[in-house]
Design a protein around this motif. Structure first.
Motif, PDB file in Angstrom:
ATOM      1  N   ALA A 172       0.822  -1.213   0.000  1.00  0.00           N
ATOM      2  CA  ALA A 172       0.000   0.000   0.000  1.00  0.00           C
ATOM      3  C   ALA A 172       0.853   1.258   0.000  1.00  0.00           C
ATOM      4  CB  ALA A 172      -0.929  -0.020   1.206  1.00  0.00           C
ATOM      5  N   LYS A 173       1.906   1.270   0.807  1.00  0.00           N
ATOM      6  CA  LYS A 173       2.749   2.466   0.873  1.00  0.00           C
ATOM      7  C   LYS A 173       3.458   2.717  -0.453  1.00  0.00           C
ATOM      8  CE  LYS A 173       5.788   4.779   4.164  1.00  0.00           C
ATOM      9  NZ  LYS A 173       6.569   4.611   5.413  1.00  0.00           N
ATOM     10  N   LEU A 174       3.884   1.651  -1.105  1.00  0.00           N
ATOM     11  CA  LEU A 174       4.492   1.802  -2.424  1.00  0.00           C
ATOM     12  C   LEU A 174       3.494   2.396  -3.410  1.00  0.00           C
ATOM     13  CD1 LEU A 174       6.675   1.336  -4.581  1.00  0.00           C
ATOM     14  CD2 LEU A 174       5.839  -1.033  -4.778  1.00  0.00           C
ATOM     15  N   LEU A 175       2.248   1.914  -3.393  1.00  0.00           N
ATOM     16  CA  LEU A 175       1.238   2.440  -4.300  1.00  0.00           C
ATOM     17  C   LEU A 175       0.936   3.903  -3.995  1.00  0.00           C
ATOM     18  CD1 LEU A 175      -1.180  -0.625  -4.523  1.00  0.00           C
ATOM     19  CD2 LEU A 175       0.561   0.085  -6.165  1.00  0.00           C
ATOM     20  N   TRP A 176       0.898   4.259  -2.720  1.00  0.00           N
ATOM     21  CA  TRP A 176       0.713   5.676  -2.388  1.00  0.00           C
ATOM     22  C   TRP A 176       1.787   6.523  -3.050  1.00  0.00           C
ATOM     23  CZ3 TRP A 176      -1.131   7.751   2.924  1.00  0.00           C
ATOM     24  CH2 TRP A 176      -2.327   7.127   3.307  1.00  0.00           C
ATOM     25  N   ARG A 177       3.034   6.089  -2.981  1.00  0.00           N
ATOM     26  CA  ARG A 177       4.135   6.883  -3.552  1.00  0.00           C
ATOM     27  C   ARG A 177       4.051   6.935  -5.077  1.00  0.00           C
ATOM     28  NH1 ARG A 177       7.601   3.938   0.135  1.00  0.00           N
ATOM     29  NH2 ARG A 177       8.490   2.858  -1.669  1.00  0.00           N
ATOM     30  N   LEU A 178       3.765   5.808  -5.692  1.00  0.00           N
ATOM     31  CA  LEU A 178       3.701   5.765  -7.147  1.00  0.00           C
ATOM     32  C   LEU A 178       2.522   6.564  -7.698  1.00  0.00           C
ATOM     33  CD1 LEU A 178       4.510   1.982  -7.763  1.00  0.00           C
ATOM     34  CD2 LEU A 178       6.046   3.929  -8.091  1.00  0.00           C
ATOM     35  N   TRP A 179       1.409   6.513  -6.999  1.00  0.00           N
ATOM     36  CA  TRP A 179       0.190   7.144  -7.502  1.00  0.00           C
ATOM     37  C   TRP A 179       0.113   8.633  -7.194  1.00  0.00           C
ATOM     38  CZ3 TRP A 179      -3.940   2.985  -5.765  1.00  0.00           C
ATOM     39  CH2 TRP A 179      -3.694   1.788  -6.445  1.00  0.00           C
ATOM     40  N   SER A 180       0.874   9.080  -6.210  1.00  0.00           N
ATOM     41  CA  SER A 180       0.881  10.502  -5.830  1.00  0.00           C
ATOM     42  C   SER A 180       2.325  10.973  -5.714  1.00  0.00           C
ATOM     43  CB  SER A 180       0.140  10.698  -4.502  1.00  0.00           C
ATOM     44  OG  SER A 180      -1.209  10.308  -4.614  1.00  0.00           O
ATOM     45  N   PRO A 181       3.030  11.046  -6.851  1.00  0.00           N
ATOM     46  CA  PRO A 181       4.472  11.316  -6.804  1.00  0.00           C
ATOM     47  C   PRO A 181       4.835  12.695  -6.272  1.00  0.00           C
ATOM     48  CG  PRO A 181       3.654  11.349  -9.074  1.00  0.00           C
ATOM     49  CD  PRO A 181       2.544  10.821  -8.229  1.00  0.00           C
ATOM     50  N   ASN A 182       3.886  13.621  -6.248  1.00  0.00           N
ATOM     51  CA  ASN A 182       4.177  14.973  -5.760  1.00  0.00           C
ATOM     52  C   ASN A 182       3.722  15.195  -4.323  1.00  0.00           C
ATOM     53  OD1 ASN A 182       5.166  15.789  -8.361  1.00  0.00           O
ATOM     54  ND2 ASN A 182       3.042  15.926  -9.043  1.00  0.00           N
ATOM     55  N   TRP A 183       3.219  14.157  -3.680  1.00  0.00           N
ATOM     56  CA  TRP A 183       2.692  14.274  -2.313  1.00  0.00           C
ATOM     57  C   TRP A 183       3.728  13.748  -1.333  1.00  0.00           C
ATOM     58  CZ3 TRP A 183      -1.248  10.451   0.143  1.00  0.00           C
ATOM     59  CH2 TRP A 183      -1.681  10.929   1.379  1.00  0.00           C
ATOM     60  N   ASP A 184       4.234  14.607  -0.475  1.00  0.00           N
ATOM     61  CA  ASP A 184       5.267  14.231   0.487  1.00  0.00           C
ATOM     62  C   ASP A 184       4.607  13.872   1.818  1.00  0.00           C
ATOM     63  OD1 ASP A 184       7.732  13.797   1.644  1.00  0.00           O
ATOM     64  OD2 ASP A 184       8.100  15.926   2.053  1.00  0.00           O
ATOM     65  N   PHE A 185       3.910  12.744   1.858  1.00  0.00           N
ATOM     66  CA  PHE A 185       3.254  12.320   3.097  1.00  0.00           C
ATOM     67  C   PHE A 185       4.286  11.705   4.042  1.00  0.00           C
ATOM     68  CE2 PHE A 185       2.962   8.717   0.177  1.00  0.00           C
ATOM     69  CZ  PHE A 185       3.343   7.641   0.961  1.00  0.00           C
ATOM     70  N   ASP A 186       4.006  11.782   5.340  1.00  0.00           N
ATOM     71  CA  ASP A 186       4.942  11.230   6.324  1.00  0.00           C
ATOM     72  C   ASP A 186       4.450   9.870   6.821  1.00  0.00           C
ATOM     73  OD1 ASP A 186       2.908  11.820   8.170  1.00  0.00           O
ATOM     74  OD2 ASP A 186       3.879  13.663   8.835  1.00  0.00           O
ATOM     75  N   ASP A 187       5.282   9.216   7.616  1.00  0.00           N
ATOM     76  CA  ASP A 187       4.961   7.872   8.095  1.00  0.00           C
ATOM     77  C   ASP A 187       3.706   7.868   8.960  1.00  0.00           C
ATOM     78  OD1 ASP A 187       7.143   6.834   6.783  1.00  0.00           O
ATOM     79  OD2 ASP A 187       8.435   6.750   8.563  1.00  0.00           O
ATOM     80  N   ALA A 188       3.520   8.909   9.762  1.00  0.00           N
ATOM     81  CA  ALA A 188       2.350   8.964  10.635  1.00  0.00           C
ATOM     82  C   ALA A 188       1.062   9.073   9.835  1.00  0.00           C
ATOM     83  CB  ALA A 188       2.474  10.145  11.603  1.00  0.00           C
ATOM     84  N   THR A 189       1.109   9.835   8.748  1.00  0.00           N
ATOM     85  CA  THR A 189      -0.073   9.973   7.890  1.00  0.00           C
ATOM     86  C   THR A 189      -0.434   8.628   7.271  1.00  0.00           C
ATOM     87  OG1 THR A 189       0.432  12.279   7.399  1.00  0.00           O
ATOM     88  CG2 THR A 189      -0.982  11.114   5.831  1.00  0.00           C
ATOM     89  N   PHE A 190       0.568   7.911   6.783  1.00  0.00           N
ATOM     90  CA  PHE A 190       0.291   6.600   6.213  1.00  0.00           C
ATOM     91  C   PHE A 190      -0.214   5.632   7.274  1.00  0.00           C
ATOM     92  CE2 PHE A 190       1.631   2.239   5.322  1.00  0.00           C
ATOM     93  CZ  PHE A 190       0.893   2.008   4.167  1.00  0.00           C
ATOM     94  N   ALA A 191       0.431   5.611   8.426  1.00  0.00           N
ATOM     95  CA  ALA A 191       0.066   4.662   9.477  1.00  0.00           C
ATOM     96  C   ALA A 191      -1.372   4.857   9.942  1.00  0.00           C
ATOM     97  CB  ALA A 191       1.022   4.805  10.657  1.00  0.00           C
ATOM     98  N   ALA A 192      -1.851   6.095   9.928  1.00  0.00           N
ATOM     99  CA  ALA A 192      -3.222   6.355  10.368  1.00  0.00           C
ATOM    100  C   ALA A 192      -4.237   5.643   9.487  1.00  0.00           C
ATOM    101  CB  ALA A 192      -3.487   7.856  10.369  1.00  0.00           C
ATOM    102  N   SER A 193      -3.928   5.471   8.204  1.00  0.00           N
ATOM    103  CA  SER A 193      -4.811   4.745   7.294  1.00  0.00           C
ATOM    104  C   SER A 193      -4.505   3.253   7.249  1.00  0.00           C
ATOM    105  CB  SER A 193      -4.712   5.319   5.877  1.00  0.00           C
ATOM    106  OG  SER A 193      -5.334   6.584   5.793  1.00  0.00           O
ATOM    107  N   ALA A 194      -3.235   2.898   7.416  1.00  0.00           N
ATOM    108  CA  ALA A 194      -2.809   1.508   7.220  1.00  0.00           C
ATOM    109  C   ALA A 194      -3.425   0.550   8.226  1.00  0.00           C
ATOM    110  CB  ALA A 194      -1.284   1.417   7.278  1.00  0.00           C
ATOM    111  N   THR A 195      -3.829   1.037   9.383  1.00  0.00           N
ATOM    112  CA  THR A 195      -4.481   0.146  10.340  1.00  0.00           C
ATOM    113  C   THR A 195      -5.756  -0.459   9.768  1.00  0.00           C
ATOM    114  OG1 THR A 195      -5.650   2.018  11.353  1.00  0.00           O
ATOM    115  CG2 THR A 195      -3.550   1.386  12.326  1.00  0.00           C
ATOM    116  N   ALA A 196      -6.381   0.226   8.806  1.00  0.00           N
ATOM    117  CA  ALA A 196      -7.613  -0.282   8.199  1.00  0.00           C
ATOM    118  C   ALA A 196      -7.378  -1.531   7.359  1.00  0.00           C
ATOM    119  CB  ALA A 196      -8.253   0.800   7.329  1.00  0.00           C
ATOM    120  N   PHE A 197      -6.122  -1.785   6.983  1.00  0.00           N
ATOM    121  CA  PHE A 197      -5.831  -2.942   6.134  1.00  0.00           C
ATOM    122  C   PHE A 197      -5.672  -4.228   6.940  1.00  0.00           C
ATOM    123  CE2 PHE A 197      -3.165   0.530   3.860  1.00  0.00           C
ATOM    124  CZ  PHE A 197      -4.318   1.185   3.479  1.00  0.00           C
ATOM    125  N   ASP A 198      -5.761  -4.121   8.266  1.00  0.00           N
ATOM    126  CA  ASP A 198      -5.632  -5.302   9.119  1.00  0.00           C
ATOM    127  C   ASP A 198      -6.923  -6.101   9.210  1.00  0.00           C
ATOM    128  OD1 ASP A 198      -2.982  -4.690   9.665  1.00  0.00           O
ATOM    129  OD2 ASP A 198      -3.480  -3.489  11.446  1.00  0.00           O
TER     130      ASP A 198
END
Length: 297
Positions: A172-198
């Motif tokens: 998921a994190k790789l896809l976020w980077r590939l799909w939004s190449p101009n968006w400099d999101f941080d680890d905390a921003t990703f982690a807040a959504s990534a819990t939903a994938f559990d």
């Protein structure tokens, strides 16, 4: 963050958050793959300030949303996403709502807008018309687009299923980077959504979704009538605004250039410079403005 609530439908116990006045005009904000309702954290406040009742569900296979029966196929097909949304409106006694989303969420919104327009007061759909043409999926795309779809072909294999199960957050994190190449999101921003994938059904729902859209996996028999209606590529009659990020790394902006033909009522396409695939989280003010600018439907 609002208190988490649940709504029981014939198929799911849908987890959702709600903001704003309960008697305000309802807006349902729908996330995509691989994202979560956290992507709307900055979209909801201006809508609430405008008096809207804002509903943010977790799609099937995400977060605390759960299937009621072990016998229900863990399908991620477009008919399932649309029917889940329709069932949620019924469960919440919402007769009509503005439906807004991107990726899977935009697809669910388009399905309801097309097949049950009386339930949709207006539509905001990133990248335009999101109803899949499964019959046409056998036709190859341009090489550059085939390259962007690598993850879909990966999921068609059992290696891909195992890979997603073993490293869902990493993919998921790789896809976020590939799909939004101009968006400099941080680890905390990703982690807040990534819990939903559990969610225990996440892998099965995702794999079925990407196989079904190429006719490589059967759909849920209970949804066949909806899929037959969607195969006719129904036009959408409700007022629609279609934002598209100019920096979208999976669905290039030229892909929606001709989508006006799928809409018979008010339709406006808005290209947002530099923004990638996750428009609500990358450009929340612009996304909220799309909702507030919809003419009455």
């Amino acid at each position: 963050m609002a208190e988490l609530r649940t709504a029981r439908t014939p198929t799911l116990e849908i987890a959702y958050e709600e903001h704003g006045p309960p008697d305000g005009p309802p807006v349902v904000l729908l996330h995509g793959f691989p994202y979560a309702p956290r992507g709307y954290d900055e979209v909801a406040p201006p809508l609430v300030a405008a008096g809207r009742r804002v509903i943010l569900p977790y799609l099937r296979g995400y977060g605390p949303t759960r299937f009621l029966s072990a016998d229900t196929p863990r399908s991620g097909q477009q008919a399932a996403l649309g029917k889940d949304l329709l069932d949620l409106l019924d469960a919440l006694s919402v007769p009509r709502a503005v439906l807004a989303g991107y990726d899977w969420g935009g697809r669910a919104a388009c399905v309801v807008a097309a097949l049950w327009p009386e339930r949709c007061a207006g539509l905001v759909t990133c990248t335009g018309y999101n109803i899949q043409d499964i019959a046409a999926s056998v036709t190859p795309a341009a090489p550059e687009q085939e390259h962007r779809f690598w993850y879909q072909y990966y999921f068609h294999t059992e290696r891909g299923r195992a890979g997603l199960a073993a490293n869902r957050a990493g993919i998921a994190k790789l896809l976020w980077r590939l799909w939004s190449p101009n968006w400099d999101f941080d680890d905390a921003t990703f982690a807040a959504s990534a819990t939903a994938f559990d969610n225990p059904d996440f892998v099965d729902v995702v794999i079925q979704s990407y196989r079904h859209r190429y006719a490589y996996a059967p759909g849920d028999p209970a949804l066949e009538g909806i899929e037959e209606a969607l195969a006719r590529q129904p036009r959408i009659t409700v007022p629609t605004i279609a934002p598209h990020g100019a920096g979208d790394g999976v669905g290039p902006v030229e892909g929606s250039a001709g989508h006006a033909r799928f809409f018979t009522g008010f339709y406006q396409r808005r290209v947002i410079p530099l923004v990638g695939h996750n428009v609500p989280q990358e450009a929340p003010a612009e996304f909220a403005r799309c909702i507030l600018d919809l003419p009455p439907g």
